[in-house]
Design an enzyme around this catalytic site. Structure first.
Site, PDB file in Angstrom:
ATOM      1  N   ILE A  36       0.826  -1.211   0.000  1.00 40.52           N
ATOM      2  CA  ILE A  36       0.000   0.000   0.000  1.00 40.52           C
ATOM      3  C   ILE A  36       0.863   1.265   0.000  1.00 40.52           C
ATOM      4  CG2 ILE A  36      -0.240   0.341   2.509  1.00 40.52           C
ATOM      5  CD1 ILE A  36      -3.278   0.624   2.008  1.00 40.52           C
ATOM      6  N   ASN A  97      11.206  -8.965   7.120  1.00 40.57           N
ATOM      7  CA  ASN A  97      11.460  -8.453   8.464  1.00 40.57           C
ATOM      8  C   ASN A  97      10.832  -9.386   9.490  1.00 40.57           C
ATOM      9  OD1 ASN A  97      12.754  -6.043   7.551  1.00 40.57           O
ATOM     10  ND2 ASN A  97      10.742  -5.204   7.025  1.00 40.57           N
ATOM     11  N   HIS A 110       5.555 -11.970   5.611  1.00 41.51           N
ATOM     12  CA  HIS A 110       5.476 -11.409   4.262  1.00 41.51           C
ATOM     13  C   HIS A 110       6.883 -11.211   3.752  1.00 41.51           C
ATOM     14  CE1 HIS A 110       5.205  -8.217   7.277  1.00 41.51           C
ATOM     15  NE2 HIS A 110       5.860  -7.420   6.442  1.00 41.51           N
TER      16      HIS A 110
HETATM   17  P1  AMP Z   1       6.960  -4.807   7.662  1.00 42.70           P
HETATM   18  O1  AMP Z   1       7.601  -3.602   8.291  1.00 42.70           O
HETATM   19  O2  AMP Z   1       7.960  -5.709   7.004  1.00 42.70           O
HETATM   20  O3  AMP Z   1       6.029  -5.531   8.615  1.00 42.70           O
HETATM   21  O4  AMP Z   1       6.109  -4.239   6.465  1.00 42.70           O
HETATM   22  C1  AMP Z   1       4.722  -4.128   6.453  1.00 42.70           C
HETATM   23  C2  AMP Z   1       4.324  -3.632   5.091  1.00 42.70           C
HETATM   24  O5  AMP Z   1       2.935  -3.802   4.931  1.00 42.70           O
HETATM   25  C3  AMP Z   1       4.637  -2.141   4.827  1.00 42.70           C
HETATM   26  O6  AMP Z   1       5.474  -2.035   3.682  1.00 42.70           O
HETATM   27  C4  AMP Z   1       3.245  -1.533   4.596  1.00 42.70           C
HETATM   28  O7  AMP Z   1       3.257  -0.508   3.633  1.00 42.70           O
HETATM   29  C5  AMP Z   1       2.447  -2.750   4.148  1.00 42.70           C
HETATM   30  N1  AMP Z   1       1.007  -2.671   4.380  1.00 42.70           N
HETATM   31  C6  AMP Z   1       0.371  -2.352   5.520  1.00 42.70           C
HETATM   32  N2  AMP Z   1      -0.948  -2.435   5.362  1.00 42.70           N
HETATM   33  C7  AMP Z   1      -1.167  -2.823   4.097  1.00 42.70           C
HETATM   34  C8  AMP Z   1      -2.336  -3.091   3.319  1.00 42.70           C
HETATM   35  N3  AMP Z   1      -3.557  -2.965   3.834  1.00 42.70           N
HETATM   36  N4  AMP Z   1      -2.178  -3.481   2.034  1.00 42.70           N
HETATM   37  C9  AMP Z   1      -0.941  -3.602   1.501  1.00 42.70           C
HETATM   38  N5  AMP Z   1       0.198  -3.375   2.184  1.00 42.70           N
HETATM   39  C10 AMP Z   1       0.093  -2.982   3.463  1.00 42.70           C
END
Ligand code: AMP
Length: 127
Positions: A36, A97, A110
Site C-alpha cells: 500500500i 522483516n 510477508h
Molecule cells: P513490515 O515492516 O515488514 O512488517 O512491512 C509491512 C508492510 O505492509 C509495509 O510495507 C506496509 O506498507 C504494508 N502494508 C500495511 N498495510 C497494508 C495493506 N492494507 N495493504 C498492503 N500493504 C500494506
C-alpha cells in the site's frame, strides 16, 4: 517458546476478505499483493495463507507443500514483474522483516519483493 499468531493482524483480515488488497497472484497456499506504500516501482508482498508470524516460524512449522508453493510464488512474481536476476531482468531485493530487531510492523509473514530501480546498499545505519 511458541510463536503467537495475532488473528486480527491486517494481513489476516486481507486473507479473510475483511479488507481489500490489490492482488497480483493467488495460489493454493499463498497470496501476493501490492504494498500500500510502495518503496520502489515494484513492491509486492507475498504471504502464506497459513497463520505464520514470520519467516523463521514458517520455515520451522509450515508443511512442505506450503513452503514449495510460497517459494515458487516468489519466483513467479519476480518473473511476472520482470525483476528476476537473469539476463532479461535487472534483479530485485527480497526482504522478510521479523520481530522487534527486524522492525516487523505486520505480524504475518510477508516477503517484500522490491525492484524496478537501483536499490542501493542493503542496510542503512540504525537510527
Ligand atoms: P513490515 O515492516 O515488514 O512488517 O512491512 C509491512 C508492510 O505492509 C509495509 O510495507 C506496509 O506498507 C504494508 N502494508 C500495511 N498495510 C497494508 C495493506 N492494507 N495493504 C498492503 N500493504 C500494506
Amino acid at each position: 517458546m511458541a510463536y503467537v499468531y495475532d488473528e486480527q493482524n491486517i494481513f489476516a483480515k486481507i486473507l479473510r476478505g475483511e479488507i481489500p488488497s490489490n492482488p497480483v497472484l493467488e495460489t493454493e497456499h499463498s497470496l501476493a499483493f501490492n504494498d500500500i506504500n510502495p518503496q520502489a516501482p515494484v513492491h509486492v508482498l507475498v504471504i502464506p495463507k497459513g497463520p505464520y508470524v514470520c519467516y523463521d516460524h514458517f520455515a520451522l512449522e509450515a508443511s512442505d507443500a506450503e513452503i514449495v508453493d510460497f517459494t515458487r510464488t516468489v519466483g513467479r512474481i519476480c518473473k511476472m514483474l520482470g525483476v528476476q536476476a537473469d539476463a532479461a531482468g535487472d534483479g530485485c531485493r527480497l526482504i522478510a522483516n521479523a520481530g522487534a530487531h527486524g522492525v516487523q510492523e505486520v505480524p504475518h509473514l510477508h516477503v517484500h519483493i522490491l525492484g524496478g530501480r537501483m536499490l542501493g546498499r542493503m542496510l542503512a545505519p540504525a537510527k
